[in-house]
Write a protein that holds these residues in place. Structure first.
Motif, PDB file in Angstrom:
ATOM      1  N   MET A 108       0.824  -1.191   0.000  1.00 59.93           N
ATOM      2  CA  MET A 108       0.000   0.000   0.000  1.00 59.93           C
ATOM      3  C   MET A 108       0.867   1.253   0.000  1.00 59.93           C
ATOM      4  N   LYS A 109       1.962   1.220   0.777  1.00 59.85           N
ATOM      5  CA  LYS A 109       2.854   2.377   0.793  1.00 59.85           C
ATOM      6  C   LYS A 109       3.466   2.620  -0.578  1.00 59.85           C
ATOM      7  N   ILE A 110       3.783   1.523  -1.264  1.00 61.67           N
ATOM      8  CA  ILE A 110       4.383   1.656  -2.593  1.00 61.67           C
ATOM      9  C   ILE A 110       3.404   2.318  -3.546  1.00 61.67           C
ATOM     10  N   LEU A 111       2.132   1.951  -3.455  1.00 62.26           N
ATOM     11  CA  LEU A 111       1.108   2.548  -4.309  1.00 62.26           C
ATOM     12  C   LEU A 111       1.009   4.056  -4.077  1.00 62.26           C
ATOM     13  N   PHE A 112       1.033   4.467  -2.800  1.00 67.10           N
ATOM     14  CA  PHE A 112       0.975   5.899  -2.497  1.00 67.10           C
ATOM     15  C   PHE A 112       2.228   6.620  -2.992  1.00 67.10           C
ATOM     16  N   ARG A 113       3.368   5.978  -2.873  1.00 68.12           N
ATOM     17  CA  ARG A 113       4.609   6.593  -3.366  1.00 68.12           C
ATOM     18  C   ARG A 113       4.557   6.783  -4.877  1.00 68.12           C
ATOM     19  N   VAL A 114       4.099   5.759  -5.580  1.00 70.75           N
ATOM     20  CA  VAL A 114       4.000   5.859  -7.042  1.00 70.75           C
ATOM     21  C   VAL A 114       3.027   6.964  -7.422  1.00 70.75           C
ATOM     22  N   LEU A 115       1.891   7.032  -6.739  1.00 72.43           N
ATOM     23  CA  LEU A 115       0.909   8.085  -7.002  1.00 72.43           C
ATOM     24  C   LEU A 115       1.498   9.466  -6.728  1.00 72.43           C
ATOM     25  N   ALA A 116       2.270   9.605  -5.653  1.00 69.97           N
ATOM     26  CA  ALA A 116       2.901  10.882  -5.334  1.00 69.97           C
ATOM     27  C   ALA A 116       3.902  11.285  -6.409  1.00 69.97           C
ATOM     28  N   VAL A 117       4.683  10.344  -6.899  1.00 70.24           N
ATOM     29  CA  VAL A 117       5.658  10.644  -7.957  1.00 70.24           C
ATOM     30  C   VAL A 117       4.934  11.066  -9.231  1.00 70.24           C
ATOM     31  N   ILE A 118       3.857  10.377  -9.572  1.00 72.95           N
ATOM     32  CA  ILE A 118       3.093  10.733 -10.783  1.00 72.95           C
ATOM     33  C   ILE A 118       2.511  12.140 -10.652  1.00 72.95           C
ATOM     34  N   LEU A 119       1.931  12.462  -9.485  1.00 75.13           N
ATOM     35  CA  LEU A 119       1.397  13.811  -9.281  1.00 75.13           C
ATOM     36  C   LEU A 119       2.492  14.861  -9.339  1.00 75.13           C
ATOM     37  N   PHE A 120       3.649  14.560  -8.761  1.00 75.21           N
ATOM     38  CA  PHE A 120       4.758  15.507  -8.817  1.00 75.21           C
ATOM     39  C   PHE A 120       5.174  15.770 -10.259  1.00 75.21           C
ATOM     40  N   ILE A 121       5.266  14.725 -11.062  1.00 77.80           N
ATOM     41  CA  ILE A 121       5.663  14.900 -12.467  1.00 77.80           C
ATOM     42  C   ILE A 121       4.628  15.733 -13.212  1.00 77.80           C
ATOM     43  N   ILE A 122       3.348  15.490 -12.947  1.00 80.14           N
ATOM     44  CA  ILE A 122       2.291  16.269 -13.611  1.00 80.14           C
ATOM     45  C   ILE A 122       2.387  17.743 -13.210  1.00 80.14           C
TER      46      ILE A 122
END
Length: 104
Positions: free
Chosen positions: A1-15
């Motif tokens: 679950m933490k990995i999913l949130f990290r990936v989502l955070a990285v995607i939002l940061f890139i956007i």
């Protein structure tokens, strides 16, 4: 679950970073009395976002302190009730004392 949130955070940061790179042109923000502020659109948006967040936190401060004060009172009340309950349990668990003998 933490990995999913990290990936989502990285995607939002890139956007958001891509959004910032696309909006670097200067804009003029006009205030009252002919005051004008010029700067990149991204910095102005970021500044107003941070200002809004600060105002939101300041608006919630009195409520948070009131709830903390109320929580402290409730904890003290619960501790007093537990202490009283323990005293009652001790009194119930003690063996009965023999009645004193009255001389004849």
């Amino acid at each position: 679950m933490k990995i999913l949130f990290r990936v989502l955070a990285v995607i939002l940061f890139i956007i958001f970073f891509g959004f910032a790179l696309k909006n670097t042109s200067d804009v003029a923000l006009k205030f009252f009395w002919d005051y004008e502020m010029r700067g990149p659109l991204v910095l102005l948006l970021l500044g107003f976002f941070v200002g809004g967040a600060v105002l939101g936190v300041l608006a919630m401060t009195p409520t948070v302190f009131r709830y903390r004060r109320e929580l402290s009172k409730q904890r003290k009340m619960v501790a007093a009730m537990q202490k009283e309950n323990e005293a009652q349990e001790q009194a119930r668990n003690q063996p009965p004392q023999p009645a004193p003998i009255v001389g004849t």
